[in-house]
Enzyme design. Structure first.
Site, PDB file in Angstrom:
ATOM      1  N   LYS A 180       3.485 -47.205 -16.013  1.00 54.05           N
ATOM      2  CA  LYS A 180       4.447 -45.952 -16.084  1.00 54.05           C
ATOM      3  C   LYS A 180       5.586 -46.530 -16.375  1.00 54.05           C
ATOM      4  CE  LYS A 180       4.956 -41.868 -13.075  1.00 54.05           C
ATOM      5  NZ  LYS A 180       4.732 -41.319 -11.779  1.00 54.05           N
ATOM      6  N   SER A 211       2.436 -36.765 -11.852  1.00 57.17           N
ATOM      7  CA  SER A 211       3.445 -37.301 -12.907  1.00 57.17           C
ATOM      8  C   SER A 211       2.828 -38.487 -13.533  1.00 57.17           C
ATOM      9  CB  SER A 211       4.668 -37.432 -12.548  1.00 57.17           C
ATOM     10  OG  SER A 211       4.529 -38.589 -11.582  1.00 57.17           O
ATOM     11  N   SER A 230       1.479 -38.046  -7.302  1.00 55.16           N
ATOM     12  CA  SER A 230       1.385 -38.345  -8.831  1.00 55.16           C
ATOM     13  C   SER A 230       0.650 -39.414  -9.181  1.00 55.16           C
ATOM     14  CB  SER A 230       3.034 -38.619  -9.131  1.00 55.16           C
ATOM     15  OG  SER A 230       3.801 -37.603  -9.052  1.00 55.16           O
TER      16      SER A 230
END
Lengths: 47, 480
Positions: free
Chosen positions: B76, B151, B175
């Protein structure tokens, strides 16, 4: 509850250690001068 | 233990497959498929191939490159990577190259894993759909007109599309687990403090945890064993070794007491609720003692979360001031430069949360909002504590619905926030939780079942998750 852990005062021994290289860090700054971050004026020029 | 990363690392370590082949295959899949999915912000092809050759030389020399030898991993884009752009999908960090690796990245590299690219996310991890990205949305590999969740949507989509066997995400209010559920992969949030946050660009520091996304529970367990454990560079890191979880995956649930949480079933779409009840029955058939339990405090978790997380974010994001990294928009004095930089650099949702957070922390409203939210956080933790007197683990849905359409919730922030209602309780309490794919809805969209356990209950969590995985039915829609 402000924090999920009951940890308090997590401190290491007060001994000098190497930190990030100053030039590498400054190379990523929007503006640098004399090995420092450069910013626009902080105080106005009014007397 | 079953897992693509486990099998791949075994093959590379024993010399039956080269790390180069493994990386080339991953790069090939990304080159063919990612123009439609947009999971990656940056693909590190040259570096990954170079690293693969190094790993192969280590194997040839008779040494062991580590437990994740030759395994391509997606990271990420809020995890710092030395010399590799790390943007949090924000204009304010465009082009910034961190001078150091996050601890988790360091540990993955040390175990022989090969970072293959940085994945798309909601800006600064604020969002539940990966639509709040300055580089545009990621698409759900199961249906390109739907969101992958967020996310960590880029990481979830990269695993679901088969680009990589494993990825890392971060979980502040769901997330990792929410996009894992929407993309039909496994996503795990460790106990707060088990994984170092050093080098994770902070969103809400008392809630953030880094964790794995993977195709199987076994791969998530291996990843956690590699990235977990004490780190002196994170003062909130627990002084304990990484949890021993790989051996738990096939341990079974005989005699385990599992609570099916009413609030995490009733408040979800009928087909999601049906899958969760089926998972509960399957655990019962596997020897667990399953009973329903109501934890009414969970219903207040979301409101508390959306005060606490923005409050902490409003403080954390103050560092993006145009002085030390990333974007600067010039102006005659410093204060005007700060304002111009933030106005141009932050997206709408990030601005909304900074404003909510500063409001909740302001002198006249602190007690009414922030302090009250903290008291509710204690109530949620108390609700868990009471439940864990009777149960070893808890079960519920990961998300109220399956994947929604791109654009469906962008005009209504509150509808978007509701996507996190099932996942925030574990963050508020700091407990571990995992989402495991369990069948689908009538459209064939994946459903995720969530397992939760008390703090440091990772072995139990993985035992239950392994049992859920073994009982999972096939999805009507087939593969992504």
């Amino acid at each position: 509850m402000a924090h999920p852990l009951p940890l308090q005062n997590v401190l290491r021994d007060d001994e000098p250690e190497p930190t990030l290289d100053r030039d590498t860090v400054l190379a990523e700054a929007p503006a640098a001068e004399d090995r420092r971050f450069r910013v626009p004026r902080i105080l106005g020029d009014e007397p | 233990v079953n897992g693509a990363a486990i099998a791949l690392a075994d093959a590379v370590r024993s010399g039956t497959r080269s790390a180069r082949e493994s990386v080339e295959e991953s790069l090939q899949k990304i080159a063919t498929g990612d123009h439609e999915i947009h999971a990656f912000l940056e693909v590190l092809a040259d570096q990954a191939l170079e690293r693969a050759d190094e790993i192969d030389r280590v194997v040839a020399s008779g040494s062991d490159p580590g437990r994740l030898a030759g395994v391509p991993v997606a990271l990420k884009d809020n995890l710092c990577t030395t010399g590799i752009p790390t943007t949090c999908s924000s204009r304010i960090l465009e082009g910034w190259r961190p001078p150091y690796d996050a601890t988790v990245v360091e540990r993955l590299r040390a175990a022989g894993a090969i970072p293959i690219g940085k994945t798309n996310m909601d800006e600064f991890a604020m969002g539940s759909s990966t639509e709040n990205s300055c580089s545009g949305p990621t698409r759900n590999p199961h249906d390109h007109d739907r969101v992958p969740g967020g996310s960590s949507g880029g990481s979830a989509a990269a695993v679901a599309a088969g680009f990589v066997p494993v990825a890392l995400g971060s979980d502040t209010g769901g997330s990792i687990r929410q996009p894992a559920a929407l993309c039909g992969v496994v996503g795990m949030k460790p106990t707060y403090g088990v994984v170092s946050r050093y080098g994770l660009i902070a969103f809400a520091s008392s809630l953030d945890q880094i964790g794995p996304l993977s195709a199987t529970v076994g791969d998530a367990a291996l990843m956690l064993e590699v990235i977990g454990g004490h780190d002196r560079r994170d003062s909130t890191s627990l002084d304990a070794p990484a949890p021993d979880v790989l051996s738990a995956v096939e341990a079974g649930v005989e005699g385990k007491r599992i609570g099916l949480v009413t609030e995490l079933v009733e408040d979800t779409a009928p087909e999601v609720a049906a899958r969760v009840r089926e998972a509960a029955e399957a655990l019962g058939s596997a020897g667990a003692l399953v009973e329903e339990i109501s934890i009414p405090q969970f219903r207040y978790g979301l409101a508390a979360y959306y005060l606490i997380a923005p409050a902490e974010a409003s403080s954390n994001l103050a560092r993006f001031d145009g002085v030390r990294f990333g974007l600067r928009v010039d102006a005659p004095d410093v204060a005007a430069m700060n304002v111009a930089t933030r106005t141009a650099g932050f997206g709408a949702e990030v601005k909304r949360r900074i404003m909510l957070g500063t409001y909740a922390l302001s002198a006249g409203y602190y007690d009414a909002y922030y302090a009250k939210a903290q008291r509710v956080r204690t109530l949620v933790a108390d609700g868990f504590a009471l439940a864990y007197l009777r149960f070893d683990a808890l079960l519920g849905a990961t998300t109220p619905t399956t994947a929604f359409g791109i654009g469906d919730r962008t005009e209504d922030p509150l509808a978007m926030y509701l996507s996190d209602s099932c996942t925030v309780p574990a963050n508020l309490a700091g407990h571990p939780a995992i989402s495991v794919p369990f069948g689908g809805d009538e459209l064939g969209l994946p459903v995720g079942v969530q397992v939760m356990a008390p703090a440091l209950g990772e072995p139990t969590l993985f035992a239950v998750a392994g049992a859920v995985e073994r009982a999972a039915p096939a999805r009507a829609g087939g593969t992504a």
